[in-house]
Design a protein around this motif. Structure first.
Motif, PDB file in Angstrom:
ATOM      1  N   ALA A  71     -25.933  47.654  16.439  1.00 22.47           N
ATOM      2  CA  ALA A  71     -24.759  47.962  15.604  1.00 22.47           C
ATOM      3  C   ALA A  71     -25.030  47.713  14.126  1.00 22.47           C
ATOM      4  N   LYS A  72     -25.872  46.716  13.842  1.00 20.05           N
ATOM      5  CA  LYS A  72     -26.112  46.300  12.453  1.00 20.05           C
ATOM      6  C   LYS A  72     -27.557  46.560  12.041  1.00 20.05           C
ATOM      7  N   ASN A  73     -27.736  47.598  11.273  1.00 24.90           N
ATOM      8  CA  ASN A  73     -29.091  47.983  10.843  1.00 24.90           C
ATOM      9  C   ASN A  73     -28.971  49.001   9.724  1.00 24.90           C
ATOM     10  N   GLY A  74     -30.094  49.504   9.281  1.00 18.34           N
ATOM     11  CA  GLY A  74     -30.075  50.512   8.221  1.00 18.34           C
ATOM     12  C   GLY A  74     -29.823  51.912   8.765  1.00 18.34           C
ATOM     13  N   HIS A  75     -30.242  52.137   9.997  1.00 20.85           N
ATOM     14  CA  HIS A  75     -30.037  53.426  10.665  1.00 20.85           C
ATOM     15  C   HIS A  75     -30.393  53.248  12.131  1.00 20.85           C
ATOM     16  N   PHE A  76     -29.680  53.954  12.979  1.00 22.10           N
ATOM     17  CA  PHE A  76     -30.000  53.903  14.407  1.00 22.10           C
ATOM     18  C   PHE A  76     -30.344  55.306  14.901  1.00 22.10           C
ATOM     19  N   PHE A  77     -31.539  55.404  15.474  1.00 12.98           N
ATOM     20  CA  PHE A  77     -32.009  56.683  16.003  1.00 12.98           C
ATOM     21  C   PHE A  77     -32.035  56.630  17.535  1.00 12.98           C
ATOM     22  N   VAL A  78     -31.723  57.751  18.144  1.00 12.88           N
ATOM     23  CA  VAL A  78     -31.919  57.873  19.590  1.00 12.88           C
ATOM     24  C   VAL A  78     -32.901  59.012  19.830  1.00 12.88           C
ATOM     25  N   PHE A  79     -33.975  58.709  20.531  1.00 12.90           N
ATOM     26  CA  PHE A  79     -35.002  59.714  20.829  1.00 12.90           C
ATOM     27  C   PHE A  79     -34.771  60.270  22.230  1.00 12.90           C
ATOM     28  N   CYS A  80     -34.645  61.583  22.292  1.00 14.50           N
ATOM     29  CA  CYS A  80     -34.307  62.236  23.560  1.00 14.50           C
ATOM     30  C   CYS A  80     -35.404  63.201  24.009  1.00 14.50           C
ATOM     31  N   ALA A  81     -35.786  63.095  25.272  1.00 13.42           N
ATOM     32  CA  ALA A  81     -36.590  64.150  25.892  1.00 13.42           C
ATOM     33  C   ALA A  81     -35.687  65.372  25.995  1.00 13.42           C
ATOM     34  N   ASP A  82     -36.191  66.538  25.647  1.00 14.19           N
ATOM     35  CA  ASP A  82     -35.294  67.686  25.504  1.00 14.19           C
ATOM     36  C   ASP A  82     -35.961  68.977  25.955  1.00 14.19           C
ATOM     37  N   LEU A  83     -35.481  69.518  27.068  1.00 12.91           N
ATOM     38  CA  LEU A  83     -35.913  70.855  27.501  1.00 12.91           C
ATOM     39  C   LEU A  83     -34.741  71.843  27.486  1.00 12.91           C
ATOM     40  N   PHE A  84     -33.662  71.444  26.828  1.00 12.46           N
ATOM     41  CA  PHE A  84     -32.471  72.305  26.763  1.00 12.46           C
ATOM     42  C   PHE A  84     -32.787  73.617  26.047  1.00 12.46           C
ATOM     43  N   VAL A  97     -37.928  80.403  33.879  1.00 12.82           N
ATOM     44  CA  VAL A  97     -38.618  79.180  33.454  1.00 12.82           C
ATOM     45  C   VAL A  97     -38.171  77.935  34.230  1.00 12.82           C
ATOM     46  N   LEU A  98     -37.130  78.057  35.045  1.00  6.28           N
ATOM     47  CA  LEU A  98     -36.582  76.854  35.680  1.00  6.28           C
ATOM     48  C   LEU A  98     -37.552  76.106  36.597  1.00  6.28           C
ATOM     49  N   PRO A  99     -38.310  76.796  37.445  1.00  4.61           N
ATOM     50  CA  PRO A  99     -39.237  76.024  38.301  1.00  4.61           C
ATOM     51  C   PRO A  99     -40.163  75.150  37.464  1.00  4.61           C
ATOM     52  N   SER A 100     -40.577  75.677  36.338  1.00  7.41           N
ATOM     53  CA  SER A 100     -41.445  74.921  35.446  1.00  7.41           C
ATOM     54  C   SER A 100     -40.677  73.744  34.826  1.00  7.41           C
ATOM     55  N   LEU A 101     -39.496  74.004  34.307  1.00  2.00           N
ATOM     56  CA  LEU A 101     -38.726  72.944  33.640  1.00  2.00           C
ATOM     57  C   LEU A 101     -38.347  71.818  34.598  1.00  2.00           C
ATOM     58  N   GLU A 102     -38.250  72.170  35.884  1.00  2.00           N
ATOM     59  CA  GLU A 102     -37.821  71.174  36.859  1.00  2.00           C
ATOM     60  C   GLU A 102     -38.980  70.422  37.520  1.00  2.00           C
ATOM     61  N   SER A 103     -40.176  70.689  37.028  1.00  2.00           N
ATOM     62  CA  SER A 103     -41.358  70.064  37.638  1.00  2.00           C
ATOM     63  C   SER A 103     -41.590  68.658  37.094  1.00  2.00           C
ATOM     64  N   THR A 104     -42.257  67.844  37.887  1.00  2.00           N
ATOM     65  CA  THR A 104     -42.646  66.497  37.454  1.00  2.00           C
ATOM     66  C   THR A 104     -43.547  66.581  36.227  1.00  2.00           C
ATOM     67  N   GLU A 105     -44.426  67.572  36.213  1.00  2.00           N
ATOM     68  CA  GLU A 105     -45.335  67.765  35.073  1.00  2.00           C
ATOM     69  C   GLU A 105     -44.566  67.920  33.758  1.00  2.00           C
ATOM     70  N   LYS A 106     -43.530  68.752  33.754  1.00  2.00           N
ATOM     71  CA  LYS A 106     -42.820  68.997  32.492  1.00  2.00           C
ATOM     72  C   LYS A 106     -41.964  67.778  32.100  1.00  2.00           C
ATOM     73  N   PHE A 107     -41.525  67.026  33.087  1.00  2.00           N
ATOM     74  CA  PHE A 107     -40.846  65.754  32.794  1.00  2.00           C
ATOM     75  C   PHE A 107     -41.810  64.841  32.051  1.00  2.00           C
ATOM     76  N   MET A 108     -43.024  64.766  32.530  1.00  2.00           N
ATOM     77  CA  MET A 108     -44.047  63.940  31.888  1.00  2.00           C
ATOM     78  C   MET A 108     -44.341  64.439  30.470  1.00  2.00           C
ATOM     79  N   PHE A 246     -33.775  67.361  35.440  1.00  2.00           N
ATOM     80  CA  PHE A 246     -35.193  67.014  35.600  1.00  2.00           C
ATOM     81  C   PHE A 246     -35.359  66.677  37.087  1.00  2.00           C
ATOM     82  N   ASP A 247     -35.667  67.705  37.838  1.00  2.00           N
ATOM     83  CA  ASP A 247     -35.622  67.551  39.299  1.00  2.00           C
ATOM     84  C   ASP A 247     -36.827  66.811  39.859  1.00  2.00           C
ATOM     85  N   LEU A 248     -37.827  66.618  39.033  1.00  2.00           N
ATOM     86  CA  LEU A 248     -39.070  65.956  39.469  1.00  2.00           C
ATOM     87  C   LEU A 248     -39.630  66.626  40.713  1.00  2.00           C
TER      88      LEU A 248
END
Lengths: 249, 249
Positions: A71-84, A97-108, A246-248
């Motif tokens: 809550a108390k800082n100079g700035h707060f960032f949130v880093f998100c994995a994003d395949l949207f 592209v969905l089979p690819s996006l839902e693979s464990t590989e693309k999660f990694m 992320f179906d893994l």
């Protein structure tokens, strides 16, 4: 040792910051440095959310288990994995592209991409004399975090990062022995030496705590790890990750 | 803009190196810089394997699909997510750590930890005037890679990194628009502007290829991504990861 390597080696977490916001220029330098990191096949599978709304920051501090520096800082960032954006592109380009996006590989791929960018952000901040702390605690309750930050499907907030002007720095903690972490040509096949390295490190860490706390604490790294890992935390993760697309598979 | 930020922003892949090995001092600076990165709850869930054996390097070049620079460089590193030592510690300390180690959460922790360390390694190398390239291609055939590097259960080689004296640098590739990647307080809820940002970027990238290839290539980023993601690659990953003791529970 050059200045950059000195900076890298001097990293320590900062959890107490001056009440002084980062400038727009600092934020831009941090984000563009993050974006300059390597990315797997140019996929750029991440987004960064800067949280400036104090109510949201307070809520995030609560969700991470009462970490005040969220809550108390100079700035707060949130880093998100994003395949949207990649799902959207699949629709626009008419490709399946969905089979690819839902693979464990693309999660990694998405996790690695995000972490590389975040580490560049951390170093950019530290190079400007700012302090940082990674906040894995946002994974305590990702359902609430995604609601708060309105992240769409195929986006997972992975960790936060508090950045600001340091008021107090943590000690630098000695890492595992070099030869334990760095192997040549093959993973160390000699279990006796491997265990011996852990023992030496345990002794070192125990001494460190002992001195730092005037004898009140002297646990080893091994005992600390065993205790932490015995607790089953964030076991909802698989279900959450799956639900986010992320179906893994 | 300070020197470190200049360095971060100037990153580009290097895929052609002088025939000149890194010194022991350089390797040590790179590995200790990697170890200085933040680590989730001090878990240090990674190992680094330096490959110097030319036969192994040749084999790795072959396994990554014939990437010559995997065989010819100043040094080749493999960054591995590693919970092997934590399993061992559980046994030694008599604590039941397996449910934790087999969780999706700890898989994520190990991946993030490894990537943060690797990015520090990359920056340390670049700060010494060396060039680097991440090699995701080792994930083409992890069965063979783990056999070659003799990694135990609960270790996954995630990516390689070629480092060396650059003979030729790639162009720096413009990243996604700042405002597309960086959101304030909440993820961009306006799909029209989100798509518009992608269009602008597509045009930019198409122009870039056009100029660079004298009109021979002018694909957009979107088409490039859609084409890549339509191919289902490394779909064996889930099975492999599970077999290695990352059950993704």
């Amino acid at each position: 040792m050059n200045e950059t390597i000195k900076l890298l080696k001097n990293h320590r977490s900062v959890r107490l910051f001056e009440d002084r916001a980062l400038s727009a220029e600092q934020i831009e330098a941090i984000v563009t440095s993050a974006q300059s990191a390597a990315t797997s096949s140019f996929i750029q599978a991440y987004s960064i959310i800067g949280v400036t709304d104090q109510q949201k920051k307070d809520k995030l501090a609560e969700l991470t288990g009462g970490q005040e520096y969220v809550a108390k800082n100079g700035h707060f960032f949130v880093f998100c994995a994003d395949l949207f954006r990649h799902e959207l592109i699949g629709e626009i380009e008419g490709k399946e592209v969905l089979p690819s996006l839902e693979s464990t590989e693309k999660f990694m791929v998405a996790l690695i991409d995000t972490a590389l960018a975040a580490q560049n952000a951390a170093i950019a901040a530290e190079s400007m004399g700012l302090g940082i702390c990674y906040i894995g605690g946002i994974r305590n309750n990702l359902e609430a975090v995604t609601e708060l930050l309105k992240t769409p499907k195929r986006v997972i907030p992975l960790f936060g990062m508090t950045i600001g002007y340091p008021m107090q720095e943590n000690d630098k903690k000695q890492r595992l022995p070099y030869e334990h972490v760095y192997h040549e040509n093959e993973y160390n096949q000699d279990l006796a030496s491997y265990k011996e390295q852990l023992s030496i490190y345990d002794e070192f860490i125990s001494d460190y705590y002992n001195k730092r706390t005037n004898g009140k604490r002297s646990d080893t790294w091994s005992s600390q790890m065993a205790q932490m890992l015995e607790k089953q935390t964030r076991m909802y993760m698989k279900e959450f990750v799956n639900k986010q697309g992320f179906d893994l598979k």
